[in-house]
Design an enzyme around this catalytic site. Structure first.
Site, PDB file in Angstrom:
ATOM      1  N   ASP A   1      -5.347  -4.386   2.473  1.00 54.81           N
ATOM      2  CA  ASP A   1      -6.625  -3.681   2.398  1.00 54.81           C
ATOM      3  C   ASP A   1      -7.625  -4.469   3.238  1.00 54.81           C
ATOM      4  O   ASP A   1      -8.045  -5.570   2.861  1.00 54.81           O
ATOM      5  CB  ASP A   1      -7.082  -3.604   0.943  1.00 54.81           C
ATOM      6  CG  ASP A   1      -8.404  -2.859   0.765  1.00 54.81           C
ATOM      7  OD1 ASP A   1      -9.082  -2.599   1.773  1.00 54.81           O
ATOM      8  OD2 ASP A   1      -8.765  -2.562  -0.390  1.00 54.81           O
ATOM      9  N   HIS A   2      -8.013  -3.904   4.384  1.00 52.64           N
ATOM     10  CA  HIS A   2      -8.850  -4.639   5.334  1.00 52.64           C
ATOM     11  C   HIS A   2     -10.240  -4.952   4.775  1.00 52.64           C
ATOM     12  O   HIS A   2     -10.935  -5.820   5.286  1.00 52.64           O
ATOM     13  CB  HIS A   2      -8.979  -3.847   6.638  1.00 52.64           C
ATOM     14  CG  HIS A   2      -9.144  -4.715   7.845  1.00 52.64           C
ATOM     15  ND1 HIS A   2      -9.903  -5.854   7.849  1.00 52.64           N
ATOM     16  CD2 HIS A   2      -8.638  -4.601   9.105  1.00 52.64           C
ATOM     17  CE1 HIS A   2      -9.870  -6.405   9.046  1.00 52.64           C
ATOM     18  NE2 HIS A   2      -9.092  -5.674   9.826  1.00 52.64           N
ATOM     19  N   ARG A   3     -10.657  -4.246   3.729  1.00 53.05           N
ATOM     20  CA  ARG A   3     -11.963  -4.514   3.141  1.00 53.05           C
ATOM     21  C   ARG A   3     -11.993  -5.860   2.436  1.00 53.05           C
ATOM     22  O   ARG A   3     -13.037  -6.529   2.393  1.00 53.05           O
ATOM     23  CB  ARG A   3     -12.342  -3.414   2.146  1.00 53.05           C
ATOM     24  CG  ARG A   3     -12.425  -2.015   2.751  1.00 53.05           C
ATOM     25  CD  ARG A   3     -12.570  -0.967   1.660  1.00 53.05           C
ATOM     26  NE  ARG A   3     -11.443  -0.988   0.713  1.00 53.05           N
ATOM     27  CZ  ARG A   3     -11.346  -0.188  -0.335  1.00 53.05           C
ATOM     28  NH1 ARG A   3     -12.310   0.696  -0.601  1.00 53.05           N
ATOM     29  NH2 ARG A   3     -10.296  -0.257  -1.142  1.00 53.05           N
TER      30      ARG A   3
ATOM     31  N   PRO B   1      -8.323   1.310   3.708  1.00 57.66           N
ATOM     32  CA  PRO B   1      -7.996   1.076   5.128  1.00 57.66           C
ATOM     33  C   PRO B   1      -6.839   0.080   5.268  1.00 57.66           C
ATOM     34  O   PRO B   1      -7.039  -1.128   5.283  1.00 57.66           O
ATOM     35  CB  PRO B   1      -9.305   0.513   5.706  1.00 57.66           C
ATOM     36  CG  PRO B   1      -9.992  -0.121   4.535  1.00 57.66           C
ATOM     37  CD  PRO B   1      -9.617   0.684   3.328  1.00 57.66           C
TER      38      PRO B   1
END
Length: 403
Positions: free
Chosen positions: A375-377, A203
């Site tokens: 990477d939003h994670r 994401p």
């Protein structure tokens, strides 16, 4: 019993490679530690050393073979008491005699349709595949004489002589639609797989910032006037600034795993380098602990060997953060795809003069637009913004990078 030499995995992610060159010929003595052959991986050409001594009795996969799977037998090493000539002769055994009816191409058993494995896969040696391509032979129409029906070199040559297994003719391209198909290199194939997977599964979000670099350009000019033998680039300063910003914001020096967020203790920076075979990312290790001059020297050496395909795996594997700089091509700004498993990549654009407002009045400044893909994670928006703020402060205060 001869020692079977298998296609080695010279990098953790390697599943196949190309045999570029055999350093030893059949019949030559091989000592443990001698360079035996050169293998092209998805990133570089690597020299492979012999693990045992003996005489190279037979080369099973010729140089130039592409897509050789890891653990495929590629050569036989004769040990004490064995006749290497018998091993070589064994690999060149004549193909099974074709039936008399082979003179009539339509009835040649050598061209009988093979029984592909489930899913349509045809078992053939890498050398057989290469020769089939060169001779225009359709592997699907050959019944292999090897173990489990595997198609061997001799089978392809016999089919080519009979003329019954010619590959279907490719329709001529329409007038005005001329083109050239350039085969994928291992590098481009792996890049395509990794980045497609990254774009689908990671994401991404993007943060963009403008940095004033007039002071940096002035410091670079002054440094290059006094430093002998080293010419610093803007990218050398960018690498140093990213490394120092990651020390200030260590949570951005991270990667996502299925069980945890992995935060790297060392600041190892991957730097994208364009080569004729595709993009390679050599790593400047411990970049926060190195001077800009040392970073510059390392990058020049790494880039030169990347162009030649001569990087060692430890020089391009790993890294916790990637920089991709297209400023030298005049690109103002762009968004890069994350280099998995890393969480961040910084896309750096060209330094160019633009109008800015200072104290309510127009002025001119040299700005460089940088976009962070995240990477939003593993890294959220606030953390990404904190990193960019630290980077901007450092790149706009180059004295801090030179201390």
């Amino acid at each position: 019993m001869p020692i079977e030499i298998l296609m080695p995995a010279v990098a953790p992610s390697m599943t196949e490679g190309n045999i570029v060159k055999w350093a030893k010929k059949e019949g030559e003595t091989v000592a443990k530690g001698d360079v035996l052959l050169e293998i092209e991986t998805d990133k570089a050409v690597v020299e492979v050393e012999a693990q045992h001594g003996g005489v190279l009795g037979a080369i099973l996969v010729a140089e130039g073979a592409n897509g050789v799977k890891v653990d495929t037998p590629i050569a036989l090493l004769a040990v004490s008491g064995e006749d290497p000539r018998s091993l070589a002769a064994g690999t060149r055994a004549a193909a099974p005699a074709a039936p008399a009816a082979a003179a009539a191409p339509a009835a040649a058993p050598a061209a009988a349709p093979a029984a592909p494995a489930p899913g349509g896969r045809i078992f053939a040696s890498p050398l057989a595949r290469r020769i089939a391509k060169e001779l225009g032979v359709d592997l699907a129409r050959i019944r292999g004489s090897g173990p489990n029906g595997r198609v061997l070199k001799a089978d392809v040559e016999a089919a080519a002589r009979s003329g019954a297994a010619a590959a279907p003719a490719v329709p001529a391209a329409p007038a005005g639609a001329a083109y050239e198909d350039i085969p994928h290199s291992n590098t481009r194939r792996v890049i395509a797989q990794r980045l497609a997977e990254a774009k689908r599964s990671v994401p991404h979000f993007y943060l963009t910032i403008d940095c004033e670099v007039d002071a940096l350009l002035a410091a670079r000019r002054q440094a290059n006037e006094f430093m002998q033998g080293v010419k610093l680039s803007v990218n050398d300063f960018v690498i140093k600034a990213v490394a120092m910003a990651l020390r200030k914001v260590p949570a951005a020096n991270a990667a996502w795993t299925d069980t945890a967020i992995r935060r790297f203790r060392d600041v190892d920076i991957s730097v994208a380098v364009a080569t004729p075979k595709g993009l390679v990312t050599p790593v400047v290790r411990g970049a926060d602990q190195k001077s800009v001059g040392r970073i510059s020297a390392e990058m020049k050496e790494l880039s030169a060997r990347a162009q030649e395909g001569r990087l060692h795996p430890n020089e391009y594997l790993g890294g916790g953060f990637t920089i991709s700089n297209l400023g030298m091509y005049g690109i103002r700004e762009f968004s890069a795809i994350i280099n998995p498993p890393q969480a961040c990549i910084l896309a750096v654009g060209a330094a160019e003069q633009r109008a800015v407002v200072r104290a309510g009045a127009l002025a001119v400044a040299t700005l460089m637009t940088c976009t962070l893909s995240v990477d939003h994670r593993a890294v959220d928006g606030a953390l990404g913004a904190e990193f960019l703020a630290a980077f901007k402060k450092l790149i706009e205060s180059p004295i801090a990078l030179l201390l």
